[in-house]
Design a protein around this motif. Structure first.
Motif, PDB file in Angstrom:
ATOM      1  N   ASP A 204     -10.690  61.603  -8.043  1.00 41.71           N
ATOM      2  CA  ASP A 204     -12.259  61.230  -7.693  1.00 41.71           C
ATOM      3  C   ASP A 204     -12.570  59.965  -7.703  1.00 41.71           C
ATOM      4  OD1 ASP A 204     -12.726  64.111  -7.330  1.00 41.71           O
ATOM      5  OD2 ASP A 204     -13.582  64.170  -9.570  1.00 41.71           O
ATOM      6  N   ASN A 236     -19.817  66.705   3.837  1.00 45.94           N
ATOM      7  CA  ASN A 236     -20.242  68.033   2.964  1.00 45.94           C
ATOM      8  C   ASN A 236     -19.033  68.896   2.949  1.00 45.94           C
ATOM      9  OD1 ASN A 236     -23.061  67.174   2.911  1.00 45.94           O
ATOM     10  ND2 ASN A 236     -23.354  67.740   5.023  1.00 45.94           N
ATOM     11  N   SER A 239     -16.436  67.121   0.720  1.00 46.23           N
ATOM     12  CA  SER A 239     -17.041  66.993  -0.516  1.00 46.23           C
ATOM     13  C   SER A 239     -16.817  68.590  -1.416  1.00 46.23           C
ATOM     14  CB  SER A 239     -18.500  66.584  -0.881  1.00 46.23           C
ATOM     15  OG  SER A 239     -18.572  65.467  -0.122  1.00 46.23           O
TER      16      SER A 239
ATOM     17  N   THR B 110     -16.887  66.530 -11.086  1.00 48.91           N
ATOM     18  CA  THR B 110     -17.026  66.400  -9.521  1.00 48.91           C
ATOM     19  C   THR B 110     -17.186  64.900  -9.410  1.00 48.91           C
ATOM     20  OG1 THR B 110     -19.234  66.568  -9.448  1.00 48.91           O
ATOM     21  CG2 THR B 110     -17.955  68.457  -9.057  1.00 48.91           C
ATOM     22  N   VAL B 114     -19.738  61.893  -5.107  1.00 49.26           N
ATOM     23  CA  VAL B 114     -20.149  63.108  -4.420  1.00 49.26           C
ATOM     24  C   VAL B 114     -21.632  63.627  -4.961  1.00 49.26           C
ATOM     25  CG1 VAL B 114     -19.796  65.624  -4.251  1.00 49.26           C
ATOM     26  CG2 VAL B 114     -17.965  63.971  -3.965  1.00 49.26           C
TER      27      VAL B 114
END
Lengths: 265, 281
Positions: A204, A236, A239, B110, B114
């Motif tokens: 990430d 989108n 993600s 996450t 994002v």
């Protein structure tokens, strides 16, 4: 239970529900838009489509980035888990004074903004005229991940019965044998859990990557670059996929860390 | 049992060496470079204070002030929003506790990229929030200041770092000795008195850790202000990044980064002091 107490509990429950919604809703918006049949992410939504996912699968750039991300995350996971686990064992078994000095020291990267970690490395690599590549990214990610591994493994070490090690030593096991045959099996849930944490952390990470990479991009830095030119629906979809992947890993890590608690003697 | 001293050193070595080579050394190099200067896009070793003198310019002073103001607001908001949640989970919720905790931790997994991006979709002029507000008739026109504003940056940073506040406070409240609360009630104190005199003071270590875990990344944030702040909401992270990315001003960038670190260090030491609880153990 007084009436006042019950009203209090109800208010707190309602507040908690609102906070959980606040934490999760924005993520659902991304998922929803990833299926939205429109070039521009605006409400109200149009029809359903999977085309943004197909775009992702057809994009050479994004697939290369995905491969790079996986590679970096895997290497970071191996390095950080090894270093962190060994350090956690070493810390737990060293004297009070060593611990008091080393514990805060080894956790400072966690207390430093990622941006500073990244540019400090970039600055040093630049001074040494070192070529930036995925290797330098792995170096940076490992710095960030090791403290988390130490934290998780230490939490498990604290709960271990020291007599197990004593018994092994009394029965003639060498120190290396104690670590390999006794400690590591006992620590397995925490070690595997922290490995998954290290993996997702690396998978990430965008800021450290951005400053320590050469010409290669990872998935987050590719998304970052795409966002600079405006929001496209592929972002989108990408993600959503990374969210699903990391959340699955996260739940796995949590289950693993928790599973070690009760049984296993 | 202690594994002998000579066996400790080898297993601590990899982590310590990595830390020294790729964290301590780079930070030290940054300290040195912050006293150098840049000529023709190249670092020139010398000793100058010009980089730090440049920080005193009103432009940079205002950016530093804005950065710490935003980080402070974010921390206070996270504390006010997060404390009741941690309290509820630790003191009132039994059966669903693990489930709700998992929901709160889930967003942490996450990427912050994002999560920042998500707020672009929510706060934009054609975003979810404006659509909702227009739908229920609160406003006719989309509200423009939702996105590309300090508001957007603060909302996103609170969203991203809120779990970091809830978790340590929960950990402390969870271990709170119930006999203290019962004793207080038995002695005639109402729920509010008990809360203010027992629960809140005893949660100080959790609050200070939580504030620290929110303040540090908020003050050093780069991704969220870049995406959501727009050109007018410049935070120090963006300026540091520019020095290293666009303008090759490594010396000035290092000085800026060290200023940020010093600021964070001062706040951190203050918070840790607040977190110390004397007596009552």
């Amino acid at each position: 239970m007084t009436r006042e107490h019950r009203i209090g509990t109800f208010t707190l429950a309602a507040w908690t529900a609102l906070v959980v919604l606040f934490l999760l809703l924005p993520l659902f918006v991304i998922v929803a838009f990833s299926f939205n049949d429109s070039d521009f992410p605006s409400f109200p939504m149009r029809g359903l489509t999977l085309k943004w996912y197909w775009r992702f699968l057809e994009s050479e750039e994004l697939l290369t980035a995905l491969w790079n991300s996986a590679l970096v995350a895997f290497a970071t996971m191996i390095l950080a888990t090894t270093f962190g686990t060994l350090a956690a064992i070493g810390l737990a078994r060293s004297g009070a004074r060593t611990q008091k000095f080393m514990r805060p020291l080894l956790s400072t990267p966690m207390m430093t903004p990622r941006l500073v970690v990244g540019i400090a490395l970039l600055n040093m690599f630049n001074l040494l005229s070192m070529q930036l590549s995925l290797l330098t990214v792995i170096v940076g990610h490992t710095v960030v991940a090791v403290p988390y591994v130490i934290l998780v493994v230490t939490a498990r070490l604290v709960g271990l019965d020291p007599r197990i090690e004593e018994a092994a030593t009394d029965l003639g096991a060498t120190r290396t044998r104690v670590i390999i045959d006794i400690l590591l099996p006992l620590l397995r849930p925490a070690v595997l859990g922290s490995a998954l944490i290290a993996f997702t952390l690396s998978f990430d990470e965008v800021v450290v990557t951005f400053f320590t990479t050469g010409t290669e991009n990872t998935l987050p830095t590719t998304i970052w670059a795409m966002l600079r030119y405006g929001i496209t629906p592929e972002i989108n979809a990408v993600s959503t996929l990374t969210m699903i992947a990391t959340v699955v890993l996260a739940l796995g890590a949590e289950a693993m860390i928790r599973s070690g608690g009760v049984h296993r003697r | 049992m202690r594994i002998g001293r000579n066996s400790i050193v080898p297993i601590l070595t990899p982590a310590t060496a990595w830390f020294g080579l790729f964290f301590a050394l780079p930070i030290a190099a940054m300290v040195v470079v912050s006293f150098w200067m840049v000529e023709n896009y190249k670092l020139v070793p010398t000793f100058t204070l010009t980089n730090y003198a440049k920080l005193a310019q009103p432009l940079y002073l205002s950016i530093i002030a804005r950065t710490f103001a935003i980080a402070t607001i974010v921390t206070i908001l996270a504390a006010l929003i997060g404390y009741p949640v941690a309290y509820y989970l630790a003191q009132r919720l039994k059966r669903l506790r693990i489930f709700v905790l998992t929901l709160i931790v889930l967003p942490l997994w996450t990427s912050y990229l994002v999560r920042s991006f998500a707020w672009m979709l929510v706060l934009g002029t054609s975003g979810a929030l404006n659509w909702f507000l227009q739908g229920i008739g609160v406003t006719d026109e989309p509200v423009r200041w939702f996105l590309y504003s300090e508001f957007a940056v603060i909302v996103a940073l609170v969203h991203i770092y809120l779990p970091f506040f809830i978790l340590p406070v929960f950990a402390v409240l969870d271990k709170l000795d119930h006999r203290l609360l019962e004793a207080s009630t038995d002695l005639g104190a109402g729920p509010w008195t008990t809360f203010w005199t027992i629960t809140l003071p005893l949660s100080r270590p959790g609050i200070s850790t939580g504030c620290l875990l929110v303040f540090i990344p908020a003050a050093g944030s780069y991704v969220s202000p870049e995406l959501l702040g727009g050109p007018s909401v410049l935070m120090i992270g963006s300026v540091i990044a520019q020095q290293f990315g666009l303008v090759f001003e490594f010396a000035f960038g290092s000085a800026l980064a060290l200023t940020l670190m010093m600021g964070i260090l001062i706040v951190a030491l203050g918070l840790l002091r607040i977190g110390m609880v004397q007596g009552l153990k």
